[in-house]
Structure formats: C-alpha cells, structure tokens
Scaffold this motif. Structure first.
Motif, PDB file in Angstrom:
ATOM      1  N   ILE A 195     -58.172   4.466  42.513  1.00 48.35           N
ATOM      2  CA  ILE A 195     -59.160   3.945  41.419  1.00 48.35           C
ATOM      3  C   ILE A 195     -58.675   3.608  40.096  1.00 48.35           C
ATOM      4  O   ILE A 195     -57.556   4.203  39.793  1.00 48.35           O
ATOM      5  N   GLU A 196     -58.837   2.298  39.620  1.00 47.91           N
ATOM      6  CA  GLU A 196     -58.653   2.101  38.370  1.00 47.91           C
ATOM      7  C   GLU A 196     -59.641   1.579  37.562  1.00 47.91           C
ATOM      8  O   GLU A 196     -60.531   0.782  38.006  1.00 47.91           O
ATOM      9  N   ILE A 237     -61.761  -0.409  42.809  1.00 47.79           N
ATOM     10  CA  ILE A 237     -61.091   0.653  44.208  1.00 47.79           C
ATOM     11  C   ILE A 237     -60.511  -0.291  45.208  1.00 47.79           C
ATOM     12  O   ILE A 237     -60.824  -0.954  45.806  1.00 47.79           O
ATOM     13  N   VAL A 238     -59.215  -0.021  45.220  1.00 49.12           N
ATOM     14  CA  VAL A 238     -58.338  -0.765  46.183  1.00 49.12           C
ATOM     15  C   VAL A 238     -57.688   0.118  47.118  1.00 49.12           C
ATOM     16  O   VAL A 238     -56.924   0.850  46.984  1.00 49.12           O
ATOM     17  N   ALA A 277     -65.915   1.442  49.645  1.00 52.66           N
ATOM     18  CA  ALA A 277     -65.527   0.243  48.986  1.00 52.66           C
ATOM     19  C   ALA A 277     -65.013  -0.700  49.499  1.00 52.66           C
ATOM     20  O   ALA A 277     -63.599  -0.730  49.674  1.00 52.66           O
ATOM     21  N   PHE A 278     -65.586  -1.540  50.063  1.00 55.91           N
ATOM     22  CA  PHE A 278     -65.314  -2.387  51.065  1.00 55.91           C
ATOM     23  C   PHE A 278     -64.840  -3.749  50.279  1.00 55.91           C
ATOM     24  O   PHE A 278     -64.475  -4.663  50.975  1.00 55.91           O
ATOM     25  N   TYR A 279     -65.114  -3.976  48.855  1.00 56.24           N
ATOM     26  CA  TYR A 279     -64.860  -5.009  48.353  1.00 56.24           C
ATOM     27  C   TYR A 279     -63.858  -4.975  47.242  1.00 56.24           C
ATOM     28  O   TYR A 279     -64.048  -4.519  45.921  1.00 56.24           O
ATOM     29  N   PRO A 280     -62.442  -5.176  47.690  1.00 53.91           N
ATOM     30  CA  PRO A 280     -61.383  -4.980  46.639  1.00 53.91           C
ATOM     31  C   PRO A 280     -61.421  -6.134  45.474  1.00 53.91           C
ATOM     32  O   PRO A 280     -60.870  -5.562  44.393  1.00 53.91           O
TER      33      PRO A 280
END
Ligand SMILES: [Zn+2]
Length: 146
Positions: free
Chosen positions: A133-134, A128-129, A103-106
């Motif tokens: 996970i939200e 996904i930061v 998940a490279f794109y916050p």
C-alpha cells in the motif's frame, strides 16, 4: 501520481457514500492522465457511481454489468480509469485486508471515503500493487469546472 478532483466530484462521492450507508458505496473515476514533472498526474473528468453488488457494510464489488458499460464508455470517450472508490461505513479511510485481496488494478488508484465520523467524512487515495500500500496525494480544486 496525484489525483485532482473538483469539490463537485468530491461531494458526489460523499453523497453516494451517505446514500448507501451503512452499506459500502463504490464507483469509478475516469479522466485524463497528464504528465507533470515526469510523473503521472490524473485529472478526474467523470464520476461513475455504481451499484455495490454485495450490498454489504463490510465489502464491495462493482456490479459487473455496470462496470462493463462504464469501461466501454471510458474507452470510447478517450479517457482512462484513474481510480476506483468505495466507502467505509465504520472504519478509517485505509485499505482493509479484503481491499488488498481485491485490488486487481495496479494502474488505478484506490480511493476510500470514511464515514466513521458521519459529520466529517475523510478521503484518502492509495496505490495497491501486489499487496503493498502506498498513499497518494489527492488535490481538491475548490470550484466547479466550467
Ligand atoms: Zn474497503
């Protein structure tokens, strides 16, 4: 942020997922971010079905060349990357350990389409930061945009 999709766009992603089954399908959603009650709100305008460069039933990687061209077009057309979607052939619509690592794109949402029950696909969206996970809302407008 809530993501707004039309039923046509939703069907396009599901058709794509079914076409690639049992491999994972992946692609991009581009559109306009529109502020709503002080929060970011995204309206999808374009679906970019892409090749899964891994051709795998357990993971995905956007074909780099297709991704490059799509990013260029999104920029040229004054849109934003709103979400990256992919399908899960046999598992629920929830990010896997691999999905977290990749998940490279916050700033993007991650949409997962599960075909675990092939007759009843499910779609969920997540931010996904840094491994957190939200879940985000997905609103589907039940008519085609003109
Ligand atoms: Zn996944």
């Amino acid at each position: 942020m809530a993501l707004h999709l039309t039923n046509g766009q939703t069907e396009e992603m599901i058709r794509h997922a079914r076409r690639e089954y049992p491999d994972e399908a992946c692609g991009l959603l581009a559109g306009k971010a529109c502020p709503e009650q002080g929060r970011r709100d995204g309206r999808v305008e374009k679906v970019y079905p892409m090749t899964n460069a891994e051709h795998s039933p357990v993971t995905y990687r956007l074909d780099p060349e297709e991704q490059y061209h799509a990013f260029m077009e999104i920029e040229e057309e004054g849109r934003e990357l709103l979400a990256i979607y992919h399908s899960h052939s046999h598992s629920p619509a929830y990010p896997s350990a691999t999905d977290l690592e990749l998940a490279f794109y916050p700033d993007s949402l991650y949409i997962i389409i599960s075909l675990a029950d092939r007759a009843r696909p499910t779609i969920r969206a997540f931010r996904i930061v840094e491994g957190v996970i939200e879940e985000e809302r997905v609103e589907i407008t039940l008519f085609e945009e003109a």
